[in-house]
Design an enzyme around this catalytic site. Structure first.
Site, PDB file in Angstrom:
ATOM      1  N   LYS A  83     -14.225 100.776  17.929  1.00 37.35           N
ATOM      2  CA  LYS A  83     -14.397 101.052  19.071  1.00 37.35           C
ATOM      3  C   LYS A  83     -13.058 102.173  19.434  1.00 37.35           C
ATOM      4  CE  LYS A  83     -15.314  96.917  20.838  1.00 37.35           C
ATOM      5  NZ  LYS A  83     -14.990  95.312  20.805  1.00 37.35           N
TER       6      LYS A  83
HETATM    7  C1  E4P Z   1     -16.578  93.949  23.746  1.00 37.99           C
HETATM    8  O1  E4P Z   1     -16.461  94.356  22.716  1.00 37.99           O
HETATM    9  C2  E4P Z   1     -15.490  92.850  24.022  1.00 37.99           C
HETATM   10  O2  E4P Z   1     -14.867  92.166  21.878  1.00 37.99           O
HETATM   11  C3  E4P Z   1     -14.959  91.793  24.489  1.00 37.99           C
HETATM   12  O3  E4P Z   1     -16.343  91.437  24.831  1.00 37.99           O
HETATM   13  C4  E4P Z   1     -13.845  91.630  25.348  1.00 37.99           C
HETATM   14  O4  E4P Z   1     -14.226  89.857  25.866  1.00 37.99           O
HETATM   15  P1  E4P Z   1     -13.766  89.141  26.707  1.00 37.99           P
HETATM   16  O5  E4P Z   1     -12.967  90.258  28.470  1.00 37.99           O
HETATM   17  O6  E4P Z   1     -13.470  87.678  27.055  1.00 37.99           O
HETATM   18  O7  E4P Z   1     -11.905  89.368  25.882  1.00 37.99           O
END
Ligand code: E4P
Length: 216
Positions: A83
């Site tokens: 990521k």
């Molecule tokens: C995606 O890969 C992220 O880990 C996640 O969806 C972030 O979500 P949040 O806005 O609930 O932190």
């Protein structure tokens, strides 16, 4: 539609995975921190539970360092996806990782332009965060619809992971928009399978079954 679990909690991953509907897992530094465990140990354990793409995020801000970090993470398991935050250093990094045949997930996407650029450098996945857009008064799902059209227009191969999902309606809307993947928090996944009429129905069937004369 593929469903990923958006968590680093291995108990939740084990349970959801036993339902037979989990295709992958996404983590991020916040989700890892929540578990209070060593990053590598958690990621290794997740890879042993789910046989699908497992996203692990780099935390360096410079491309050279991101690439080194990514190489280390990629060695943990063949299913690791790196990521990378969308920003100029992130674009450079994803381009370089593509050349090294390392899969990437462009994260923190909040606009179709960011998704377009990530697709151009060959990101394997792009992750638009819809809940965080909703939080500030935008309609997060609008960017999913736009991104799907753009990717279809140019036949980009990047898959769209709808991220920052807050409720089951987000998953339905993502599916209607034709998104490839929704990455879903565990509590939302539980809500997806539940319906009060199902619960009432099961209760009624079971109590009526008690009234059926049993064979002697
Ligand atoms: C995606 O890969 C992220 O880990 C996640 O969806 C972030 O979500 P949040 O806005 O609930 O932190």
């Amino acid at each position: 539609m593929k469903i990923f679990l958006d968590t680093a909690n291995v108990e939740h991953i084990k349970e959801a995975s036993s339902w037979g509907i989990i295709d992958g897992v996404t983590t991020n530094p916040t989700l890892i921190a929540r578990e209070g465990r060593n990053f590598e140990d958690v990621v290794k354990e997740i890879c042993s539970i789910v046989d699908g793409p497992i996203s692990a995020e780099v935390v360096s801000m410079k491309s050279d360092e991101m690439v080194e970090e990514a190489k280390g993470l990629a060695q943990i398991h063949k299913n690791i996806v790196i990521k990378v935050p969308i920003m100029p250093e992130g674009l450079k990094t994803m381009k370089r990782l593509k050349e090294l045949d390392i899969k990437t997930n462009a994260t923190l996407i909040f606009s179709p332009n960011q998704a377009l650029l990530a697709a151009k450098v060959g990101a394997t996945y792009v992750s638009p965060f819809i809940g965080r857009l909703d939080d500030i008064g935008h309609i997060g799902m609008d960017i999913i619809r736009d991104i799907m059209i753009i990717f279809e227009n140019y036949k980009f191969e990047s898959e769209v992971i709808v991220a920052s999902i807050r409720n089951p309606i987000h998953v339905i809307d993502a599916a209607i928009a034709g998104a490839h993947i929704a990455t879903v928090p565990y509590d939302t996944l539980r809500k997806m399978v539940k319906h009060s009429l199902t619960d009432v129905g099961i209760e009624r069937f079971l109590s009526d079954w008690e009234k059926v004369p049993k064979v002697k």
